[in-house]
Write a protein that holds these residues in place. Structure first.
Motif, mmCIF file in Angstrom:
data_model
loop_
_atom_site.group_PDB
_atom_site.id
_atom_site.type_symbol
_atom_site.label_atom_id
_atom_site.label_comp_id
_atom_site.label_asym_id
_atom_site.label_seq_id
_atom_site.Cartn_x
_atom_site.Cartn_y
_atom_site.Cartn_z
ATOM 1 N N PRO A 42 -55.186 1.949 55.982
ATOM 2 C CA PRO A 42 -56.314 1.244 56.594
ATOM 3 C C PRO A 42 -56.601 1.666 58.035
ATOM 4 C CG PRO A 42 -55.017 -0.283 55.305
ATOM 5 C CD PRO A 42 -54.257 1.007 55.316
ATOM 6 N N LEU A 43 -55.570 1.838 58.842
ATOM 7 C CA LEU A 43 -55.795 2.226 60.233
ATOM 8 C C LEU A 43 -56.427 3.607 60.335
ATOM 9 C CD1 LEU A 43 -52.697 0.962 62.268
ATOM 10 C CD2 LEU A 43 -55.095 0.426 62.682
ATOM 11 N N THR A 44 -55.998 4.527 59.505
ATOM 12 C CA THR A 44 -56.574 5.872 59.517
ATOM 13 C C THR A 44 -58.047 5.839 59.129
ATOM 14 O OG1 THR A 44 -54.441 6.875 58.990
ATOM 15 C CG2 THR A 44 -56.400 8.187 58.546
ATOM 16 N N ILE A 45 -58.370 5.106 58.069
ATOM 17 C CA ILE A 45 -59.758 5.003 57.625
ATOM 18 C C ILE A 45 -60.614 4.329 58.686
ATOM 19 C CG2 ILE A 45 -61.272 3.896 55.929
ATOM 20 C CD1 ILE A 45 -58.998 4.327 53.874
ATOM 21 N N LEU A 46 -60.117 3.248 59.253
ATOM 22 C CA LEU A 46 -60.867 2.538 60.290
ATOM 23 C C LEU A 46 -61.103 3.449 61.492
ATOM 24 C CD1 LEU A 46 -62.133 -0.040 61.428
ATOM 25 C CD2 LEU A 46 -59.847 -0.726 62.198
ATOM 26 N N LYS A 88 -58.327 -8.462 54.544
ATOM 27 C CA LYS A 88 -57.659 -8.777 53.288
ATOM 28 C C LYS A 88 -56.296 -8.106 53.308
ATOM 29 C CE LYS A 88 -60.110 -8.445 49.377
ATOM 30 N NZ LYS A 88 -61.225 -7.692 50.001
ATOM 31 N N ASP A 89 -55.233 -8.835 53.004
ATOM 32 C CA ASP A 89 -53.892 -8.264 52.968
ATOM 33 C C ASP A 89 -53.544 -7.908 51.525
ATOM 34 O OD1 ASP A 89 -51.482 -7.377 54.073
ATOM 35 O OD2 ASP A 89 -51.270 -9.163 55.325
ATOM 36 N N VAL A 90 -52.461 -7.154 51.356
ATOM 37 C CA VAL A 90 -52.072 -6.697 50.019
ATOM 38 C C VAL A 90 -50.581 -6.907 49.781
ATOM 39 C CG1 VAL A 90 -53.875 -4.939 49.918
ATOM 40 C CG2 VAL A 90 -51.614 -4.334 50.799
ATOM 41 N N ARG A 91 -50.239 -6.959 48.504
ATOM 42 C CA ARG A 91 -48.844 -6.984 48.076
ATOM 43 C C ARG A 91 -48.544 -5.640 47.401
ATOM 44 N NH1 ARG A 91 -50.692 -12.477 46.587
ATOM 45 N NH2 ARG A 91 -49.690 -13.960 48.020
ATOM 46 N N PRO A 92 -47.899 -4.710 48.091
ATOM 47 C CA PRO A 92 -47.715 -3.354 47.564
ATOM 48 C C PRO A 92 -47.028 -3.295 46.212
ATOM 49 C CG PRO A 92 -47.225 -3.404 49.902
ATOM 50 C CD PRO A 92 -47.394 -4.831 49.477
ATOM 51 N N ALA A 93 -46.084 -4.179 45.947
ATOM 52 C CA ALA A 93 -45.404 -4.154 44.651
ATOM 53 C C ALA A 93 -46.390 -4.412 43.518
ATOM 54 C CB ALA A 93 -44.279 -5.183 44.622
ATOM 55 N N ILE A 94 -47.364 -5.292 43.752
ATOM 56 C CA ILE A 94 -48.370 -5.585 42.729
ATOM 57 C C ILE A 94 -49.310 -4.391 42.552
ATOM 58 C CG2 ILE A 94 -50.153 -7.193 41.985
ATOM 59 C CD1 ILE A 94 -47.346 -8.388 42.147
ATOM 60 N N GLY A 120 -51.378 -11.813 57.246
ATOM 61 C CA GLY A 120 -50.137 -12.490 57.602
ATOM 62 C C GLY A 120 -49.218 -12.742 56.438
ATOM 63 N N ASP A 121 -49.678 -12.394 55.221
ATOM 64 C CA ASP A 121 -48.874 -12.660 54.030
ATOM 65 C C ASP A 121 -48.642 -11.394 53.207
ATOM 66 O OD1 ASP A 121 -47.506 -14.472 52.230
ATOM 67 O OD2 ASP A 121 -49.220 -14.276 50.865
ATOM 68 N N GLY A 122 -48.903 -10.226 53.815
ATOM 69 C CA GLY A 122 -48.756 -8.978 53.084
ATOM 70 C C GLY A 122 -48.257 -7.859 53.975
ATOM 71 N N ALA A 123 -48.652 -6.638 53.645
ATOM 72 C CA ALA A 123 -48.060 -5.457 54.270
ATOM 73 C C ALA A 123 -48.938 -4.769 55.306
ATOM 74 C CB ALA A 123 -47.715 -4.436 53.175
ATOM 75 N N ILE A 124 -50.171 -5.198 55.490
ATOM 76 C CA ILE A 124 -51.104 -4.483 56.358
ATOM 77 C C ILE A 124 -50.882 -4.843 57.832
ATOM 78 C CG2 ILE A 124 -53.552 -4.256 56.962
ATOM 79 C CD1 ILE A 124 -54.188 -4.330 54.005
ATOM 80 N N ASP A 125 -51.005 -3.838 58.679
ATOM 81 C CA ASP A 125 -50.802 -3.977 60.120
ATOM 82 C C ASP A 125 -52.084 -4.491 60.776
ATOM 83 O OD1 ASP A 125 -50.177 -3.751 62.817
ATOM 84 O OD2 ASP A 125 -50.245 -1.551 62.835
ATOM 85 N N PHE A 126 -52.266 -5.796 60.762
ATOM 86 C CA PHE A 126 -53.477 -6.357 61.361
ATOM 87 C C PHE A 126 -53.458 -6.309 62.885
ATOM 88 C CE2 PHE A 126 -54.097 -7.970 57.095
ATOM 89 C CZ PHE A 126 -55.458 -7.773 56.947
ATOM 90 N N ALA A 127 -52.300 -6.303 63.476
ATOM 91 C CA ALA A 127 -52.239 -6.131 64.938
ATOM 92 C C ALA A 127 -52.836 -4.781 65.320
ATOM 93 C CB ALA A 127 -50.800 -6.242 65.424
ATOM 94 N N GLY A 128 -52.507 -3.744 64.560
ATOM 95 C CA GLY A 128 -53.066 -2.428 64.827
ATOM 96 C C GLY A 128 -54.568 -2.387 64.601
ATOM 97 N N ILE A 129 -55.028 -3.057 63.548
ATOM 98 C CA ILE A 129 -56.460 -3.098 63.256
ATOM 99 C C ILE A 129 -57.222 -3.791 64.379
ATOM 100 C CG2 ILE A 129 -58.173 -4.183 61.741
ATOM 101 C CD1 ILE A 129 -56.284 -3.525 59.396
ATOM 102 N N ILE A 130 -56.729 -4.933 64.810
ATOM 103 C CA ILE A 130 -57.403 -5.675 65.876
ATOM 104 C C ILE A 130 -57.420 -4.869 67.165
ATOM 105 C CG2 ILE A 130 -57.322 -7.764 67.298
ATOM 106 C CD1 ILE A 130 -58.263 -8.205 64.399
#
Length: 303
Positions: free
Chosen positions: A197-201, A214-220, A244-254
């Motif tokens: 996500p950070l690269t695309i953004l 939107k966050d994700v669950r990588p195992a799913i 806040g409930d998955g694997a995405i780096d929202f701090a980096g996105i913000i």
């Protein structure tokens, strides 16, 4: 002092009820979503099927909850029909958004898409060859110019199960469209679609006009790929969740949005079963996560 991140935080009603899967929260009234969203702290809502289609009625409803109308999904078919046909089809929806002060329309390409087909695995999504992609980009640009005559920008939503899903697809749709077409960056679809996500953004930040958090669950996601699930089955099995409930780096996105002076909405949008992921609790977690990151940046700057 660096620029403060001037954003508003909104939410999509899909946390309460799912338009594509009415069995998920279909019994929850719109009033519950709006009152709970306002209580949590959200400043606005994107639209869903339960909202009024009349501009005045919608304006009155949202004013009663002191909430903004942020935007609304439009099911576009420019992959298979002309710009003139699309302009005629969009008129009532465009008027609804424009009359309620929206600056962005969420454009989702649904022609030949399999995102709503419960029995069709994701690998069977449609594809363009390069020439078809160029012609598609021309139609999107012309359509985007039309929307701007009403003060509404096209926010192109890359989406699982559609023509534009992967990082390469996003690169091409941006390359083959003009500046009148913006990008709706969706962190969850970016990850699920095979990208960082950070690269695309970072690559397309100059075109980003709207953000779905939107966050994700990588195992799913791994199960979805290995077991050849459809998009809807992936949702039912919990592939998405709130920030806040998955694997995405929202701090980096913000932080990346702040550095690039993004001014717009951050929208929590996470398709889940409210019987498994209670709407209020998860909507609250998503809000607190984003609010904390935005306010944390502001605190750092003020210091």
């Amino acid at each position: 002092m660096s620029e403060i991140l001037e954003v508003k935080i909104g939410i999509n009603p899909i946390s309460w009820s799912n338009d594509d899967l009415p069995s998920l929260g279909g019994e929850i009234p719109l009033s519950t979503a709006l009152s709970e969203g306002r209580e949590i702290g959200y400043q606005g809502f994107e639209l869903g099927n339960k909202f009024p289609k009349d501009p005045a009625a919608l304006r009155e409803l949202m004013a009663g909850y002191q909430l903004d109308v942020v935007s609304g999904w439009y099911s576009g078919r420019l992959a298979t029909q002309s710009v003139e046909e699309e302009i005629a089809a969009v008129e009532s929806h465009l008027n609804l958004l424009a009359e309620n002060g929206c600056k962005v329309m969420v454009y989702g390409e649904v022609a030949n898409a399999i995102q709503g087909e419960r029995k069709v695995p994701l690998y069977k999504r449609p594809h363009f060859d390069d020439d078809a992609f160029k012609r598609y980009g021309e139609r999107l640009t012309a359509f985007g110019k039309h929307l701007l005559t009403r003060g509404v920008r096209l926010g192109y939503h890359h989406h699982m199960g559609a023509y534009v899903e992967s990082p390469d697809d996003i690169d091409r749709v941006m390359a083959y469209t003009g500046e009148d077409v913006g990008l709706l960056f969706d962190s969850g679809h970016a990850y699920f679609g095979g990208g960082d996500p950070l690269t695309i953004l970072g690559k397309h930040i100059g075109r980003v006009c709207h953000v779905h958090c939107k966050d994700v669950r990588p195992a799913i996601i791994r199960h979805a790929r290995n077991r050849q699930w459809s998009f809807l089955d992936s949702v039912l099995n919990g592939v998405f969740t709130v920030p806040g409930d998955g694997a995405i780096d929202f701090a980096g996105i913000i932080e990346l949005l702040r550095k690039n002076h993004y001014k717009g909405w951050l929208i929590v949008e996470a398709e889940q079963d409210p019987a498994v992921a209670p709407s209020y609790a998860y909507a609250s977690l998503g809000y607190r996560t984003l609010r904390g990151l935005v306010d944390g940046i502001r605190t750092k700057e003020a210091a």
